[in-house]
Structures are given as structure tokens and as C-alpha cells.
Design a protein around this motif. Structure first.
Motif, mmCIF file in Angstrom:
data_model
loop_
_atom_site.group_PDB
_atom_site.id
_atom_site.type_symbol
_atom_site.label_atom_id
_atom_site.label_comp_id
_atom_site.label_asym_id
_atom_site.label_seq_id
_atom_site.Cartn_x
_atom_site.Cartn_y
_atom_site.Cartn_z
ATOM 1 N N SER A 20 0.833 -1.193 0.000
ATOM 2 C CA SER A 20 0.000 0.000 0.000
ATOM 3 C C SER A 20 0.874 1.252 0.000
ATOM 4 C CB SER A 20 -0.899 -0.021 1.242
ATOM 5 O OG SER A 20 -1.508 1.218 1.406
ATOM 6 N N ALA A 21 1.888 1.228 0.839
ATOM 7 C CA ALA A 21 2.730 2.421 0.982
ATOM 8 C C ALA A 21 3.564 2.688 -0.273
ATOM 9 C CB ALA A 21 3.637 2.244 2.201
ATOM 10 N N VAL A 22 4.204 1.646 -0.796
ATOM 11 C CA VAL A 22 5.075 1.844 -1.964
ATOM 12 C C VAL A 22 4.211 1.968 -3.212
ATOM 13 C CG1 VAL A 22 6.785 0.726 -3.431
ATOM 14 C CG2 VAL A 22 6.963 0.544 -0.951
ATOM 15 N N GLY A 23 4.272 3.119 -3.842
ATOM 16 C CA GLY A 23 3.429 3.298 -5.021
ATOM 17 C C GLY A 23 3.907 4.464 -5.854
ATOM 18 N N LEU A 24 2.959 5.078 -6.554
ATOM 19 C CA LEU A 24 3.325 6.229 -7.382
ATOM 20 C C LEU A 24 3.973 7.309 -6.530
ATOM 21 C CD1 LEU A 24 0.084 6.551 -9.534
ATOM 22 C CD2 LEU A 24 2.259 5.577 -10.217
ATOM 23 N N GLY A 25 3.566 7.349 -5.254
ATOM 24 C CA GLY A 25 4.128 8.338 -4.342
ATOM 25 C C GLY A 25 5.643 8.219 -4.230
ATOM 26 N N ASN A 26 6.151 6.986 -4.249
ATOM 27 C CA ASN A 26 7.594 6.792 -4.107
ATOM 28 C C ASN A 26 8.324 6.965 -5.424
ATOM 29 O OD1 ASN A 26 5.931 5.033 -2.372
ATOM 30 N ND2 ASN A 26 7.866 4.717 -1.333
ATOM 31 N N TYR A 106 -7.932 9.577 -9.213
ATOM 32 C CA TYR A 106 -6.861 10.138 -10.045
ATOM 33 C C TYR A 106 -5.615 9.249 -10.058
ATOM 34 C CZ TYR A 106 -4.870 12.214 -5.729
ATOM 35 O OH TYR A 106 -4.342 12.404 -4.486
ATOM 36 N N TYR A 107 -5.481 8.434 -9.003
ATOM 37 C CA TYR A 107 -4.350 7.499 -8.947
ATOM 38 C C TYR A 107 -4.400 6.574 -10.153
ATOM 39 C CZ TYR A 107 -0.871 4.995 -6.144
ATOM 40 O OH TYR A 107 0.290 4.456 -5.658
ATOM 41 N N SER A 108 -5.628 6.127 -10.440
ATOM 42 C CA SER A 108 -5.811 5.192 -11.538
ATOM 43 C C SER A 108 -5.524 5.847 -12.886
ATOM 44 C CB SER A 108 -7.237 4.652 -11.427
ATOM 45 O OG SER A 108 -7.755 4.342 -12.635
ATOM 46 N N PHE A 226 2.433 11.805 4.431
ATOM 47 C CA PHE A 226 1.135 11.151 4.609
ATOM 48 C C PHE A 226 0.798 10.271 3.422
ATOM 49 C CE2 PHE A 226 0.343 14.050 8.070
ATOM 50 C CZ PHE A 226 -0.457 13.283 8.896
ATOM 51 N N PHE A 227 0.982 10.855 2.233
ATOM 52 C CA PHE A 227 0.591 10.140 1.022
ATOM 53 C C PHE A 227 1.419 8.874 0.858
ATOM 54 C CE2 PHE A 227 0.717 9.446 -3.608
ATOM 55 C CZ PHE A 227 -0.640 9.381 -3.862
ATOM 56 N N THR A 228 2.720 9.010 1.022
ATOM 57 C CA THR A 228 3.577 7.867 0.728
ATOM 58 C C THR A 228 3.373 6.730 1.727
ATOM 59 O OG1 THR A 228 5.801 7.179 0.133
ATOM 60 C CG2 THR A 228 5.639 8.637 2.010
ATOM 61 N N LEU A 229 3.031 7.060 2.971
ATOM 62 C CA LEU A 229 2.826 5.984 3.945
ATOM 63 C C LEU A 229 1.387 5.479 3.962
ATOM 64 C CD1 LEU A 229 4.965 7.273 6.950
ATOM 65 C CD2 LEU A 229 5.557 5.516 5.304
ATOM 66 N N SER A 230 0.548 6.040 3.118
ATOM 67 C CA SER A 230 -0.879 5.657 3.054
ATOM 68 C C SER A 230 -1.587 5.872 4.387
ATOM 69 C CB SER A 230 -1.066 4.177 2.692
ATOM 70 O OG SER A 230 -0.373 3.822 1.558
ATOM 71 N N ILE A 231 -1.193 6.901 5.129
ATOM 72 C CA ILE A 231 -1.830 7.065 6.440
ATOM 73 C C ILE A 231 -2.856 8.202 6.430
ATOM 74 C CG2 ILE A 231 -0.058 6.052 7.902
ATOM 75 C CD1 ILE A 231 1.181 8.776 8.218
HETATM 76 N N1 PHE Z 1 1.048 5.318 -0.531
HETATM 77 C C1 PHE Z 1 0.621 5.261 -1.895
HETATM 78 C C2 PHE Z 1 1.761 5.775 -2.753
HETATM 79 O O1 PHE Z 1 2.798 6.136 -2.288
HETATM 80 C C3 PHE Z 1 -0.637 6.047 -2.140
HETATM 81 C C4 PHE Z 1 -1.724 5.775 -1.167
HETATM 82 C C5 PHE Z 1 -2.210 6.791 -0.362
HETATM 83 C C6 PHE Z 1 -2.264 4.495 -1.043
HETATM 84 C C7 PHE Z 1 -3.195 6.553 0.575
HETATM 85 C C8 PHE Z 1 -3.243 4.230 -0.109
HETATM 86 C C9 PHE Z 1 -3.693 5.253 0.715
HETATM 87 O O2 PHE Z 1 1.660 5.809 -3.940
#
Ligand code: PHE
Length: 446
Positions: A20-26, A106-108, A226-231
Motif C-alpha cells: 500500500s505504501a510503496v506506489g506512485l508516491g515513491n 486520479y491514482y488510476s 502522509f501520502f507515501t505511507l498511506s496514512i
Molecule cells: N502510498 C501510496 C503511494 O505512495 C498512495 C496511497 C495513499 C495508497 C493513501 C493508499 C492510501 O503511492
């Protein structure tokens, strides 16, 4: 909670939460934000936010989920009932579930672009790679139909996985995707250190220049933490509900945070050397860094087009493992309330996200000129979720766990030693709420 819904072994929670945490944010946001906010200055503040806000909030959120053992909406409801709290606390669960759908919308769209880029092969005899790349991107985002296609495909895959259930859908997929992701990022980092300007990238990320720190860098770094940790929106709370009872939260969450931060740094150490290897390119090109700048850089490197595809496969994997956690909190609630089955529920929620996503797609093309409070639709979604809803959710979690829950039981459940416990409580009660509050106030006075 049905006992079938507990992750098998300690690693599934770790991989799911890290997924969940590792994603587009990283891989996309962190490098471009570091690039536009002064590199190391941003990285330093980002580390501080992760340590003082991210770590305690993530532990508290996981704990709330395991305490309630239900969807975030119902876990919060249980805390409200158990501790006789005001009805308004329940807003927290709802706000998170809604924020999840908004982010997913928008993530999608971006994940769809990344998936499409797996197949973007620049002709090897291209005489003007810069023109080719910029033109490819602007043609892609200029076509609503193309974007809708990839947005639909990505969202469809997400809903399919979530529809299959927590253990068989999310758990199994994550167990396969995450090790692949770690392998790919290491492979790419090695490639880029051989072909690109590694030293310059390293200095750019780690050479601290305090003069570059400003309020806007701090705001950006906190939003990113916040975004990157999905919190702050319940994703981690939802996963916490499926965590084995005896898994030590105090030892588990730091592992997730280290994995997330390492991937962000590895992504920076993959992308920056490649971009620095080409003197005409700039790392501060903003959101286009990945889709416009990077393909140009890859085009002049050995086996560039193969590695470019591998890079976009990596991003797509990272994005799927995050997107499932964006829709899981709401889906879990719909299933729990027996409003619909999980499958039907996720389809309906996915449809909401899909429709909302159209707004973000159109802000690249047919709604390009339309602004709401000075934002285009996509930036408005991004601002509302990352800079308002997630920090607000995080603040509420700090207050709830720091000031309301019973401490002795918590200390035992979290399996912490006294030093770490004191650090955790001080951060939750004072450091995190005051920092988030101050940053909030600074929006309104700046
Ligand atoms: N953490 C995800 C990212 O870094 C995005 C995300 C945010 C996922 C909130 C779930 C909840 O890309």
C-alpha cells in the motif's frame, strides 16, 4: 470479524502494508518533488516528518484497526461506543473511506498512463528524442479516449483483485507482486548506476543545503509523508484489522517505513543518474519528470528501451498494490453491513471512482481551461486529499489514540519497551498534532 480474514503469517501484513505504501508516491512523486523542492533540503524535512509524524500515526492507525477488527468505519464506531465519545468522531471513518475513493480516482489515471508507457518504444533511429517524447506525452494526454481506456483497465484490475477477497485476492496478489517489485527496483538501480551520473544524483539527494528550506518545502514534505505511507485515510487501519493478534506492531511498522523510504530513495537513485546523464535535461521538470524527461534520457542509454519498459512495469506493479488498499476500506464496510456482496460492492464503488476519474482525465484536455478556486479538477482532488483530508485524518487518529485510548492495555498490545513507548506517546499527544496543526494554519495565513 470472521477468523478467516486474518493474514497468514507475519509477512503478509508487512508486504500488504508495504504494498500500500510503496506506489506512485515513491517512484513518481518523491523524485519530482525532491527535484522541484531543492533536493536534499526536501529529503531532510521529509525524513523528519516520517519519523515524528508518519511512524507514530501509522502505528496508531494499525492499532485502531486491530482493536476494532472491522472496516475502518466500524472500528472507529467501536472506539466511539467503548469510550463513550461524541458522535462526531465517526466522521473520521467516513472521511477516510471517501478520501480513498477520491485518491483512487486520479491514482488510476496516472497508473493508467504508466501502464501505457510500458509499450512506448521510441524508434532507435529517432533524430529528435526530445520532440518525440514531449509530443508522445501531449498526444497521449490530449486524447480522452486513450486515457479512459487505460484508466478503465487499471481500475478494472484493482476491483477484480479486491473482489476476490482479502486473503485470496489482496493477500495472494501482494505475496507475488512485492518480491517482484523489490527485485526490479534493485535491477534498475544497478543499471542506472552503471549508465548514469550516480555521484551527482547522490549529492543532489543527500547534500543538505539548509538555505533551501521554506514553508512551502515543509508543507510539501508533510503532504508527501502522509501520502507515501498511506496514512490518515484508513487503508492501514483496514489492513490492521486483518493482522494476527500476536504480531508486534512496534516492530512491524518500522520495517514498513524502512521499506517505503528505501524504495523512494532507490527510485531517486534510479531516476536522477539517468536524467543527469543527459546535460540538456532538468530534474526540476515537475510532474512530467517521469513521462516526458525520463524517456528522453533512456533513449540515449544502452538497452534503453528495454529498461524503460521494465521501469514502467515496476511503476504499474507498485500502483496496483497501492490502489487495492484505497478501495478496501469502503468495500470492507459495504460487505460488513451486508449492503451488497464484496464483488458487487467493489464494482459499484469502482464505478464512483471511475466517474470521478473522468474529471481528472478531462483536466488534461477538454476541461483544461476550467478552474475551481484556482485549481484544475485534478489538482483540486490532489490538494483536498493530500493536503487536507489525510493530515486531518492523521490529526484525529493522534488525538484519539494519544488522548482517549487506555494506555496500559495499549502498551502491552503494541509490545513496546518503555523508551519507544514514551517517544510514541509524546509524538502522538504533542509533536504530531502541533506540527500538523501549525502546517494547517500556515495554509490559511499564507
Ligand atoms: N502510498 C501510496 C503511494 O505512495 C498512495 C496511497 C495513499 C495508497 C493513501 C493508499 C492510501 O503511492
Amino acid at each position: 470479524m470472521n477468523q478467516n480474514k486474518i493474514w497468514q503469517g507475519n509477512w503478509t501484513f508487512i508486504l500488504a502494508a508495504a504494498g500500500s505504501a510503496v506506489g506512485l508516491g515513491n517512484i513518481w512523486k518523491f523524485p519530482y518533488m525532491a527535484g522541484t523542492n531543492g533536493g536534499s533540503a526536501f529529503v531532510l524535512i521529509y525524513f523528519l516528518c516520517i519519523l515524528l509524524i508518519g511512524l507514530p500515526v501509522m502505528m496508531a492507525e494499525t492499532y485502531l484497526g486491530r482493536y476494532g477488527r472491522k472496516s475502518p468505519i466500524n472500528s472507529i464506531k467501536k472506539v466511539v461506543t467503548d469510550f463513550n465519545l461524541s458522535f462526531y468522531w465517526k466522521i473520521l471513518g467516513w472521511l477516510g473511506a471517501i478520501a480513498g475513493l477520491m485518491i483512487l480516482s486520479y491514482y488510476s489515471v496516472f497508473a493508467g498512463i504508466a501502464a501505457a508507457y510500458i509499450f512506448n518504444f521510441m524508434p532507435s533511429n529517432e533524430v529528435d528524442p526530445v520532440y518525440y517524447s514531449l509530443n508522445y506525452f501531449s498526444e497521449f494526454v490530449g486524447s480522452p479516449m486513450k486515457m479512459i481506456f487505460w484508466h478503465t483497465l487499471f481500475l478494472g484490475i484493482t476491483c477484480f483483485i479486491v473482489g476476490k477477497g482479502v486473503i485470496d485476492g489482496i493477500g495472494k496478489t501482494i505475496n507475488f507482486l512485492m518480491p517482484t517489485l523489490f527485485l526490479l527496483i534493485i535491477l534498475l538501480c544497478i543499471y542506472s548506476s552503471f549508465t548514469g551520473d550516480f555521484l551527482r544524483a547522490f549529492n543532489f539527494l543527500f547534500d543538505a543545503d539548509f538555505s533551501k528550506i521554506s514553508t512551502s518545502v515543509i508543507i510539501a514534505a508533510m503532504g508527501q509523508a502522509f501520502f507515501t505511507l498511506s496514512i490518515g485515510m484508513g487503508a492501514i487501519m483496514a489492513y490492521g484489522a486483518y493482522m494476527p493478534e500476536d504480531q508486534p506492531i512496534a516492530k512491524t511498522i518500522p520495517v514498513i517505513i524502512i521499506l517505503d523510504t528505501s524504495v523512494a530513495l532507490f527510485a531517486g537513485l534510479t531516476i536522477f543518474p539517468i536524467v543527469f546523464s543527459n546535460p540538456i535535461l532538468s530534474v526540476s521538470s515537475g510532474p512530467g519528470l517521469l513521462f516526458e524527461t525520463l524517456p528522453i534520457a533512456f533513449s540515449s542509454l544502452p538497452y534503453g528501451s528495454i529498461f524503460s519498459s521494465i521501469f514502467f512495469i515496476l511503476i504499474s506493479i507498485a500502483a496496483v498494490s497501492s490502489s487495492v488498499s484505497l478501495i478496501e476500506p469502503f468495500t470492507a464496510w459495504v460487505e460488513e453491513q451486508q449492503i451488497f456482496t464484496r464483488k458487487l460492492g467493489v464494482i459499484i464503488l469502482g464505478l464512483f471512482a471511475w466517474i470521478l476519474g473522468l474529471g481528472s482525465i478531462f483536466s488534461f484536455n477538454i476541461w483544461k481551461e476550467i478552474f475551481i478556486f484556482g485549481f484544475d479538477f485534478l489538482s483540486l482532488m490532489d490538494f483536498l486529499t493530500n493536503n487536507i483530508m489525510l493530515p486531518f485524518g492523521g490529526l484525529a487518529i493522534c488525538l484519539l489514540v494519544g488522548w482517549v485510548l487506555e494506555k496500559e492495555k495499549m502498551k502491552k498490545d503494541l509490545k513496546m519497551n518503555s523508551g519507544f513507548y514514551n517517544f510514541f506517546i509524546i509524538c502522538l499527544k504533542y509533536v504530531a498534532p502541533i506540527s500538523i496543526g501549525t502546517i494547517f494554519l500556515s495554509y490559511f495565513f499564507s
